[in-house]
Enzyme design. Sequence first.
Site, PDB file in Angstrom:
ATOM      1  N   GLU A 206       0.763  -1.290  -0.021  1.00  0.00           N
ATOM      2  CA  GLU A 206       0.057   0.054   0.047  1.00  0.00           C
ATOM      3  C   GLU A 206       0.810   1.227  -0.119  1.00  0.00           C
ATOM      4  O   GLU A 206       1.574   1.327   0.771  1.00  0.00           O
ATOM      5  CB  GLU A 206      -0.769  -0.050   1.235  1.00  0.00           C
ATOM      6  CG  GLU A 206      -1.655   1.284   1.264  1.00  0.00           C
ATOM      7  CD  GLU A 206      -2.530   1.447   2.360  1.00  0.00           C
ATOM      8  OE1 GLU A 206      -2.550   0.720   3.436  1.00  0.00           O
ATOM      9  OE2 GLU A 206      -3.086   2.706   2.691  1.00  0.00           O
TER      10      GLU A 206
ATOM     11  N   ASP B  57       9.438   5.630  14.873  1.00  0.00           N
ATOM     12  CA  ASP B  57       9.371   7.001  14.633  1.00  0.00           C
ATOM     13  C   ASP B  57       9.701   7.655  15.928  1.00  0.00           C
ATOM     14  O   ASP B  57       9.185   7.644  16.900  1.00  0.00           O
ATOM     15  CB  ASP B  57       8.042   7.183  14.428  1.00  0.00           C
ATOM     16  CG  ASP B  57       7.485   8.766  14.135  1.00  0.00           C
ATOM     17  OD1 ASP B  57       8.580   9.590  14.133  1.00  0.00           O
ATOM     18  OD2 ASP B  57       6.314   9.198  13.940  1.00  0.00           O
TER      19      ASP B  57
ATOM     20  N   ASP C 126       9.944  11.526  17.562  1.00  0.00           N
ATOM     21  CA  ASP C 126       9.588  12.839  17.046  1.00  0.00           C
ATOM     22  C   ASP C 126      10.276  13.717  18.341  1.00  0.00           C
ATOM     23  O   ASP C 126       9.876  13.661  19.404  1.00  0.00           O
ATOM     24  CB  ASP C 126       8.103  12.983  16.933  1.00  0.00           C
ATOM     25  CG  ASP C 126       7.798  14.158  16.232  1.00  0.00           C
ATOM     26  OD1 ASP C 126       7.044  14.098  15.392  1.00  0.00           O
ATOM     27  OD2 ASP C 126       7.992  15.324  16.894  1.00  0.00           O
TER      28      ASP C 126
END
Lengths: 440, 498
Positions: free
Chosen positions: A75, A140, A142
Amino acid sequence: MPALANDDFGLHDDDVIMDEAVDKAIFRSTIMSSQDDADYGTLLRMFYQRFFPYKMYFNWLNYDTLPNKNFFNREFSFTLASDVYLRYNSFADAEEFRREIERLQPVKIDIGAIYTAKPKDKKQLRPQAFQPVEKELVFDIDMTDYDEIRTCCSGGAICLKCWEFMTIAVKVLDEALRQDFGFKHLLWVYSGRRGVHCWVSDETARKLSNDSRKAIVTYLEVVKGGAQASKKVRLNQLLHPSLSRALDVLKDYFPQLILEKQHVLAEPETWNKLLELISDQVIRQALDERWQADPTRSAQAKWKDIKQQLLASNYNEARAETVMREIIFQYTYPRLDDNVSVHINHLLKSPFCVHPKTNRVCVPIDPQTCDSFNPLEVPTLARLHQELNDYNSPYGSGKSLSDIEKTSLAPYIKIFDTFVNELLKEVRDQKRGKSYGVLK
Amino acid sequence: MFKQKPRANRFAEQTQRTLHGDAGQVRVHSAYPSRLNFYLVPPQYEITVDEFEEFALDRLHVLKALEGAQLRNKSREESKQQLDTVSDKYLPLHSNQAVKAHNVFEERRKDHISHFILRLAYCRSEELRSWFLRQECALFRHRYENESMAEKHAFLDDLQLDWKVLSNEEKKEIFEELVSASAWHASQYSGQNVGLKERAKAFVESEGFFEVNFERVPELVSRRLVYIRNGKAYVPMSEQVSLVLDEFRNRLSKALEVTAKMLPRMDEDERLMPVLNNINKQYLGKDYGAQTKGTAGAVTADEVDSLVAHFPPCMRHLHMSLRHDKHLRHGGRMQYGLFLKAIGLPIEEALVFWRRAFANMTEDQFQKGYAYNIRHNYGLEGKRADYKPYDCMRIITSNPPSTGDHHGCPFRHFSSQNLEEMLFRYGVPQTQIREFTNLVSEKHFNVACTRLFELTKKLQGADASALVRELITHPNQWFEASYKSSKAAEDPNAMQIS
């Protein structure tokens, strides 16, 4: 528009939205041609045309050179300039991917999971026939998660001072993932603004179940608890080998980063926040009073005060050391966004996107040299454009090079190439191993 | 095909042995050498349809008790005790030592068969499968931990699981790391007078270790309780149960998916499908149907409002919505109406209650649109069936509420914000609301409801442990428990009678 030509009858809703969005984007760029927005549009077009490394990108996600389900069941999601969000796109090969990217000019590309069928056929399929099966293990990190400890910037802003948090994160996690879990193919990427992503691309990593992903993430997570909790790290006196190794890294950075650059012990407000990690209120008060009385006392000296005070207040050496370690961990250990990592079908921004606010390319980072990585020097679209023009002008050196090699993007692409080539080599070796197996 | 063949043969061989064993003087039955079972081979006995249902329900009793104990944070000892009682009653399973006193073969046969029947009943949806898997794993763990060392070894030998044991040289090489990773184990097993590190050293020296892929022991990995290197976890032998359980879980999880795929072929069997469908919906306690008398005796239309304090959150919400909107849509009328019927609201009073509740409606509208339905619920119209009140399973799994509907289960169907508001109105302290949201996110709706019951009753000063011993799985169960406890509080003698 080839995508529609095949689909004369049942137009997908997605397609309709898509084409409206494209129209709008074109419309916008024509009426606002003199503004920055349009500049971004043109530059982005140049980027997708001349710089995006389609071939290697395809080889990476395909894990081979001939198209297979790794790629065509994968995807991709696109965010367009008009804020339209298109999910469940999939492509047969690198060429089709390229055509669609150049047609849509997405401002953001997200990579999702590999499914049991082509994501673009999702609507024709029973839900059971369309399940996510594989994806890279992703992380991830951040900078916003560090807002409670960093004092230099907040929110989306970063500077070289706080970037060091990211450097630490890369080092600690890279070592843990390689040494503890045995992963070899790690792609670290600058997220374009204020964070880093990691794509663990080993075959075993791609095939991990959600449960195993969760186990890894919880294993790596040390800083736990929301805004309500002040003490977020609890350590055992006997430190797990993985944490000892992390501590070696953290200790290298802590004095410089937390004491000198972030000035955590310089102001009562921030030092009291740090002191909250000591459970004994008497100790906290004693330190606070002492530092209030002596405003010129150096951060290093104050740091030493903490341990002394602990030892003076019936803490034995091991317990005092544990408290000190807990402070170091809470202030420097990487903070993960665990949702991204745990769910196999979670999307994550692709490498080589261009961040729409900073205009910087999401480039790979070499963990070996991550100390010298400077996010503020990552090429922007405008700079790439400039470099290309300079090179092609009559005063340039004139050697015939590919567009990428004419610019400061080249070294980053090289990191990516090395990463992909190592993956491909492993796939080749495996195939060879298999064919020998047949011969036997 | 190829893979299945040897298994079928092995089974044939086993039945042979079984027959032989019956005739001879074999003490422990060879079909079931241990009371532990990985349930790899389906049972091939003839049983009656009655037995089929009975076995399944008995096992379900045990699984439900397990669920209740686990999730209401009972201490290990407490839940073990509770489980032993329930197991003895419904699914006794004696060890090989007790072979003379008990019919061990029958017990194990029942255990075996009932497991496979529930597999059939609980393989239909993801939700059912994961519930069943969780309970079966807990049951296996419970049994495994109760087993003697020798029995465990014999059982594992039989399974032939290939776990690599760390050799002495390998252990020496990573000794320091094993010690550092053993803080927790050391603090659990050794004397208290020595330093932690010394204890950890002693622990590692005396302990053997397995080397397995880290994915096999997610629990130990996530709690950082084992040393991990290169994707291999070094698991102390005392944690063997984690490995066995992982093996059990994996195999059962795969088997359930296979069963789910095969199940449609069974749909033709008219005798078994209704039983199976019934089992996974089965409410084990009372169904509060026609045979049972109204819990609160005869309730009049006027009394309903005074009883709302005893209503579970779903019914309370329906009642409030009814009062607020002066109307309820069909799903809500069914769920609430049948509940009221079961607490003891007779048909005449029900008609009065609903007529008054729908205050904005003309008599004609009410008679035409609603009265029929109310009489229908009481078995006075149509096919004259006496309808039972909905249980939690039905409320949670079927007919989810859409716009304008107020039926359903607050824990299942409310947004987290609305749920929190509701809990807040119940007086649940902010610190405990998180516990509820966690339960709900893990789909333990019944547990959340039960916790709320315990909590609210505790807030009113009653001794919670005396109120409900099992999970709330029926709205009327909440009502009954709440109503009776308040009656008991009014009249201490009444307690002894009931």
